[in-house]
Design an enzyme around this catalytic site. Structure first.
Site, PDB file in Angstrom:
ATOM      1  N   ARG A 187      13.816   1.400   3.214  1.00 39.08           N
ATOM      2  CA  ARG A 187      13.440   0.412   4.220  1.00 39.08           C
ATOM      3  C   ARG A 187      14.506   0.300   5.306  1.00 39.08           C
ATOM      4  O   ARG A 187      14.185   0.042   6.476  1.00 39.08           O
ATOM      5  CB  ARG A 187      13.163  -0.934   3.545  1.00 39.08           C
ATOM      6  CG  ARG A 187      11.934  -0.881   2.653  1.00 39.08           C
ATOM      7  CD  ARG A 187      11.716  -2.133   1.853  1.00 39.08           C
ATOM      8  NE  ARG A 187      10.967  -3.145   2.574  1.00 39.08           N
ATOM      9  CZ  ARG A 187       9.661  -3.166   2.733  1.00 39.08           C
ATOM     10  NH1 ARG A 187       8.929  -2.187   2.253  1.00 39.08           N
ATOM     11  NH2 ARG A 187       9.070  -4.146   3.384  1.00 39.08           N
TER      12      ARG A 187
ATOM     13  N   GLU B 114       4.970   0.381   5.136  1.00 41.88           N
ATOM     14  CA  GLU B 114       3.799   0.131   5.959  1.00 41.88           C
ATOM     15  C   GLU B 114       3.790  -1.288   6.513  1.00 41.88           C
ATOM     16  O   GLU B 114       3.294  -1.537   7.618  1.00 41.88           O
ATOM     17  CB  GLU B 114       2.518   0.404   5.166  1.00 41.88           C
ATOM     18  CG  GLU B 114       2.067  -0.704   4.227  1.00 41.88           C
ATOM     19  CD  GLU B 114       2.984  -0.859   3.006  1.00 41.88           C
ATOM     20  OE1 GLU B 114       2.866  -1.879   2.311  1.00 41.88           O
ATOM     21  OE2 GLU B 114       3.805   0.042   2.755  1.00 41.88           O
ATOM     22  N   ASP B 115       4.364  -2.246   5.766  1.00 40.66           N
ATOM     23  CA  ASP B 115       4.419  -3.622   6.251  1.00 40.66           C
ATOM     24  C   ASP B 115       5.419  -3.756   7.402  1.00 40.66           C
ATOM     25  O   ASP B 115       5.187  -4.501   8.356  1.00 40.66           O
ATOM     26  CB  ASP B 115       4.774  -4.574   5.101  1.00 40.66           C
ATOM     27  CG  ASP B 115       5.890  -4.030   4.232  1.00 40.66           C
ATOM     28  OD1 ASP B 115       6.513  -3.004   4.600  1.00 40.66           O
ATOM     29  OD2 ASP B 115       6.138  -4.603   3.154  1.00 40.66           O
TER      30      ASP B 115
ATOM     31  N   ASN C 219     -17.898   7.606  15.598  1.00 36.02           N
ATOM     32  CA  ASN C 219     -18.387   6.271  15.928  1.00 36.02           C
ATOM     33  C   ASN C 219     -19.367   6.336  17.102  1.00 36.02           C
ATOM     34  O   ASN C 219     -19.137   5.795  18.171  1.00 36.02           O
ATOM     35  CB  ASN C 219     -17.214   5.346  16.251  1.00 36.02           C
ATOM     36  CG  ASN C 219     -17.652   3.904  16.360  1.00 36.02           C
ATOM     37  OD1 ASN C 219     -18.625   3.498  15.734  1.00 36.02           O
ATOM     38  ND2 ASN C 219     -16.960   3.118  17.155  1.00 36.02           N
TER      39      ASN C 219
ATOM     40  N   ARG D  21     -15.743  -7.590  16.683  1.00 40.02           N
ATOM     41  CA  ARG D  21     -14.375  -7.871  17.120  1.00 40.02           C
ATOM     42  C   ARG D  21     -14.142  -9.354  17.311  1.00 40.02           C
ATOM     43  O   ARG D  21     -13.022  -9.839  17.202  1.00 40.02           O
ATOM     44  CB  ARG D  21     -14.094  -7.130  18.431  1.00 40.02           C
ATOM     45  CG  ARG D  21     -12.754  -7.445  19.055  1.00 40.02           C
ATOM     46  CD  ARG D  21     -12.538  -6.666  20.329  1.00 40.02           C
ATOM     47  NE  ARG D  21     -12.428  -5.257  20.070  1.00 40.02           N
ATOM     48  CZ  ARG D  21     -12.278  -4.342  21.015  1.00 40.02           C
ATOM     49  NH1 ARG D  21     -12.228  -4.707  22.274  1.00 40.02           N
ATOM     50  NH2 ARG D  21     -12.176  -3.066  20.709  1.00 40.02           N
TER      51      ARG D  21
END
Length: 757
Positions: A714, A670-671, A563, A594
């Protein structure tokens, strides 16, 4: 007739007698006349009689047959009489059924007729409404076109006003270090080097607003500033850190600031004469060192202020050890020493953040060498130095805590076992080994940090090492001595993670510590963990992340998105992971995106549906994941949710790598990881919207949640993430934002649990 005679043979008279004469002839003629009238009558009578006879005969035969049938029906000895009766009853039943069907059909026909009439009325009404709606549509379109025209006119008027009031400006002229114009913009000379501040010692004319703040890093191999070689770890760390920075330039003529890395080498710190000559010989020093940054990054407890008695001019000093004669507030920068590891999973050796209170309320392990003999009672008279007497009184007051507050436990050692501690002789030294100190800090709620006795010592490596270890192991630092300068105070709000008190408050320290609630303790401990992980814990993040990819069976290549429009440094060596590493350079480094607006309210939370919650398993211990309908929720799954892009960046770059590895291992959670991250940063629960409790994908042939191990994984994820963070950051809430409340499907005993708006 007269004169003649007639004879007539009368039937039935045999042939005898002759009728003659006139009288007899008249009788015969009258009889013939009556016969012509009687014959038709007789025929008519005969016809009627035959008809009557036929009628009576038919009736007689019918009665006879009927009588015979009645006789047959009434004959109990006839075997056919029962069958005939059944047939008759069946026929009657069939007739009745047909009559019922007929009546039903008639009723249905009447209903259909009524329904047809109703439909006709509805069609007529709908046609009328459609026509009205068409007229309304035409009116709305006309109004919309009018409004569009008004908006366009307003925008044009706004643009005209803006252009009218906006002055004509152009980009400022670029001023560089080699520009002659810099001579015409001299800095006002400070009265002394110690009085340098940004307005008096920093040359802003070299840093144009459009310059992107370019930074030039001196090559330490080419420009030897210190006589001793720097430690390899320090050189590699700084070089890589600057190599990642998009502001670094290889052209010194366009640089805004110049960075020179100094430090203690293998043989110790260089002498002041050689150091000053080396600094003044730098090619871009400019006579006074303006816009130069001198980095002195210590690695040991014995690191000192290497700029004592050195004329650094207008250069900014960045180091871990400062005294009042050198430090210039608002100009120089206090930085933590390089005590962290090169990288890796930092969380593995960290204790959990909870519970709030630990075994020891307060702990300290240290020694002031000049005070040791007095504390061991080998010398009875008090020390002559006022500073030492003050330190002695403070120690005595701290020792008194163990006797006056027996409800709390303390571990306070003011002398080191064996040959003493580590650090400078004029300050409180570190005792024992790192592992022994670690064990104590893991069991301490607060960790005491004593400032150096001399008020001239603003900060030392030993003092910062104590703060470093306290934050690492979750003991809230209590700094006695409010004259100290804490590292990176321009960025870190130390009030959120430490207590900084004057030494005169030592008599009140127990009261102050006990006045903090558990919520305050957990907040400060969590803030300390975040600061330690971000600023103190590790370096070389990118290289370490790439090294972790080694050995993946299906890894084809690695793409590094650089970047920065500047290429990576030429001497940067990527780790050997047996696959190609391709670097993609970004065309532009911009942070403007942003600030794009996404939604108006609750922008710092996860907002969406469906909701889930976690609960503690009382039977077996550990956290459980639950998707049942409930009044409370602590997570909002990300399948239909909004969250700020900042959290996506934090998830990908700042969240511990071990969590992302666990997500890859299970192809799950991932959640949950995102909910952990957001709650950890904000200390706020998510916001659930709509009344829906599930999120279905009708067009998806396979769903990951259909796997039998989905919920088991989970459960494990929540407990593993809790271990990584040191606590469970998820927060329960009953707050929901619903637009249609009557569609909420909940048990009757739980319908009053939610708060709606």
């Amino acid at each position: 007739m007269r004169g003649g005679s007639y004879s007539l043979l009368a039937p039935g008279l045999g042939g005898g007698g002759v009728v003659g004469g006139g009288g007899q002839l008249g009788l015969a003629g009258g009889w013939l006349l009556r016969a012509s009238r009687v014959i038709p009558a007789v025929l008519c009578i005969l016809v009627i009689a035959s008809l009557c006879a036929h009628y009576y005969l038919s009736k007689a035969v019918g009665d006879s047959v009927l009588g015979h049938e009645r006789h047959l029906l009434l004959d109990p000895h006839d075997p056919l009489s029962d069958l005939s009766g059944l047939k008759c009853d069946s026929a009657k039943a069939r007739v009745q059924e047909l009559l019922s069907i007929k009546a039903s059909v008639l009723n249905e026909l009447r209903d259909l007729e009524q329904h047809r009439q109703q439909l006709q009325e509805n069609i007529a009404s709908a046609s009328t409404r459609i026509e009205n709606l068409r007229q309304e549509e035409s009116r709305v379109k006309t109004e919309l076109e009018r409004l569009k025209t008004s908006v366009e006119q307003a925008l044009l008027a706004q643009q005209e006003v803006f252009e009218k009031n906006m002055p004509q400006i152009s980009a400022p002229r670029r001023i560089t270090a080699s520009s002659q114009d810099s001579v015409s913009l001299p800095l006002p000379p400070p009265q002394a080097v110690a009085q340098c501040r940004m307005h008096s010692c920093f040359d802003y004319s070299r840093c144009s607003l459009l310059s992107n703040f370019p930074v030039y890093n001196y090559d330490m191999e080419q420009f030897k500033i210190a006589s001793n070689d720097l430690e390899a770890f320090v050189k590699i760390t700084v070089k890589q850190a600057l190599g990642y920075n998009a502001h670094v330039t290889q052209n010194p003529s366009e640089a805004c600031v110049f960075v020179a890395l100094l430090g203690e080498g293998v043989g110790g710190a260089p002498d002041s004469v050689n150091l000053e000559e080396s600094l003044h010989s730098l090619p871009h020093w400019g006579g006074d060192g303006r816009n130069h940054i001198l980095l002195n990054l210590g690695r040991t407890f014995y690191s000192k202020n290497m700029f004592q008695s050195v004329n650094t001019g207008r250069a900014i000093i960045v180091q871990s050890h400062f005294d009042a004669t050198v430090f210039r507030p608002g100009f120089d920068l206090v930085t933590p020493p390089l005590l962290g590891l090169p990288g890796g999973d930092l969380w593995k050796n960290l204790p959990p953040i909870v519970p709030a209170k630990r075994k020891y309320l307060l702990s300290f392990q240290g020694e002031l060498p000049r005070l040791r003999s007095y504390l061991e009672k080998t010398q009875q008279p008090p020390p002559n130095s006022p500073r030492l007497r003050e330190e002695m009184a403070m120690v005595e007051e701290l020792r008194r805590l163990e006797h006056t507050h027996t409800d709390d436990r303390f571990l306070l050692h003011f002398t080191c076992r064996g040959g003493g501690g580590y650090g400078d002789l004029e300050e409180w030294r570190m005792c024992d080994t790192e592992s022994m100190r670690t064990q104590v800090l893991r069991e301490s709620t607060f960790s005491l940090v004593l400032a150096p006795p001399s008020p001239q010592e603003l900060t030392t490596v030993t003092l910062q090492a104590r703060i470093y270890e306290a934050l690492k192991y979750g003991a809230v630092p209590v700094v006695l001595g409010n004259h100290v300068e804490l590292p990176l105070s321009e960025t870190i709000d130390w009030r959120k993670l430490a207590l900084v008190l004057p030494k005169a408050r030592v008599t009140e320290i127990h009261f102050l510590l006990r006045s903090l609630s558990d919520a305050d303790l957990l907040f400060m401990r969590r803030q300390g963990r975040m600061v330690w992980e971000r600023f103190f814990g590790s370096t070389q993040v990118l290289l370490n992340s790439l090294a972790r990819l080694y050995g993946l069976p299906y890894l084809n290549k690695v793409i590094v998105v650089w970047n920065s429009p500047k290429p990576p440094p030429e001497d940067l060596r990527w780790p050997d992971i047996k696959v190609p590493i391709h670097v993609v350079r970004a065309e532009r480094n911009s942070l403007n995106n942003r600030f794009l607006p996404v939604w108006r309210e609750e922008r710092d939370r996860i907002v969406g549906f469906p909701g889930r919650y976690h609960a503690w398993d009382l039977n077996y211990g550990g956290w459980l994941y639950n998707s049942n309908y409930s009044c409370e929720l602590s997570m909002v799954l990300t399948g239909a949710a909004f969250f700020h892009k900042y959290y996506a960046s934090m998830y990908s770059h700042m969240m511990p790598q071990a969590i992302r590895d666990k997500v890859d291992e299970y192809v799950n959670c991932e959640d949950i990881a995102m909910n952990f991250l957001v709650s950890h940063i904000t200390r706020k629960p998510p916001v659930k919207v709509t009344s829906r409790w599930t999120f279905r994908c009708p067009g998806c042939p396979v769903s990951l949640s259909e796997d039998d191990s989905h919920f088991t994984e989970r459960h494990k994820c929540i407990n593993f993430f809790t271990q990584v963070y040191g606590y469970n950051p998820l927060l329960n809430t009953q707050y929901r934002v619903d637009s249609v409340l009557f569609k909420t499907r909940l048990p009757h005993d739980k319908q009053k649990c939610f708060k709606f708006i």
